[in-house]
Design an enzyme around this catalytic site. Sequence first.
Site, PDB file in Angstrom:
ATOM      1  CB  VAL A  53      -1.016   0.031   1.174  1.00 54.83           C
ATOM      2  CG1 VAL A  53      -2.007  -1.115   1.064  1.00 54.83           C
ATOM      3  CG2 VAL A  53      -0.329   0.044   2.529  1.00 54.83           C
ATOM      4  CE1 TYR A  93       4.306  -0.052  14.277  1.00 54.95           C
ATOM      5  CE2 TYR A  93       4.483   0.294  16.647  1.00 54.95           C
ATOM      6  CZ  TYR A  93       3.788  -0.197  15.551  1.00 54.95           C
ATOM      7  OH  TYR A  93       2.572  -0.820  15.739  1.00 54.95           O
TER       8      TYR A  93
END
Length: 328
Positions: A61, A149
């Site tokens: 994606v 992250y």
Amino acid sequence: MKSRKRVLITGAAGFLGSHLCDRFIKEGFHVIGMDNLITGDLRNIEHLFPLENFEFYNHDVSKFVYVAGDLDYILHFASPASPIDYLRIPIQTLKVGSLGIHNLLGLARSKKSRILIASTSEVYGDPTVNPQPEEYWGNVNPVGPRGVYDEAKRFQEAMTMAYHTFHGLETRIVRIFNTYGPRMRLNDGRVLPAFIGQALRGEDLTVFGDGSQTRSFCYVDDLVEGIYRLLFSDYSLPVNIGNPDEITIREFGEEIIKLTGTKQKMVYKDLPTDDPKQRRPDITKARTILGWEPKVNRAEGLKITCEYFKSLPEKEIKHKDFTYYNNK
Ligand code: UDP
């Protein structure tokens, strides 16, 4: 005439994504799963392939996302999510949280879909308040190993709110605390599969630091229920979903030793950089807005999860190296 509502779930072959696919199939949706299989595993969703209301696309994606037809809902769960994973693939982690969310928000806008994004307790970093309410802004080191992250997820929240504010997009943000259950990867480096894997192989349990750091573990079915309720709520600010039952890692190791009956002991290793000292969700919002709270206690959830790990092929249980075997 359109018969079923259509939902796109990214990260569909992962631990959480696959459980979400199951839930939406069970609720009668047409589910479109998407995953690039970098950390996901097709075995988690292979039981869905024969169904006519399930489709799967092997796609990253971070690149332009095309989906034919209408989309009522999008759930963005694609991302490496364990410290071992995002340390090995930091750039992909940053890309899926930035380029990926941009693509999906654009898709949601063009399809007029409601989008729910998976955020994380990592947005709180190494928190200085405990438990963490949604209003807490966090204590994150952007250039530390976990920064790839934490900052990707923080950016993802900011981008999602911007689309909500400036484009009027219907958005939902769930902040997920430590979650466990069947389909976790035994070798993903997280403490729960690490301890159970070590116990099953007859190895000592590796506690990082002195084990006084805390975590709060939520069983996957509870998490999925919270996400389902959030999607259909009208609340667009972030909501914590997690189990507030907080435990030190040392106590957690003792529980795993008891549960598995292993004769091994705990051994102490260096604490990883920026490892949060405490983590526990304040779930007041989930309780009041969604009428949600966790139902599965740790003893029950651990038993089910341990049985799942025991049922894996012997060679997988023995495979303790934290390398990817899915795509190699
Ligand atoms: N941990 C540990 N032994 C292991 C793996 C992890 O003691 O083999 C510790 C880790 O340092 C952290 C906690 O367990 O304090 C939870 O780590 P995990 O990787 O599961 O996720 P985190 O909550 O840190 O994102």
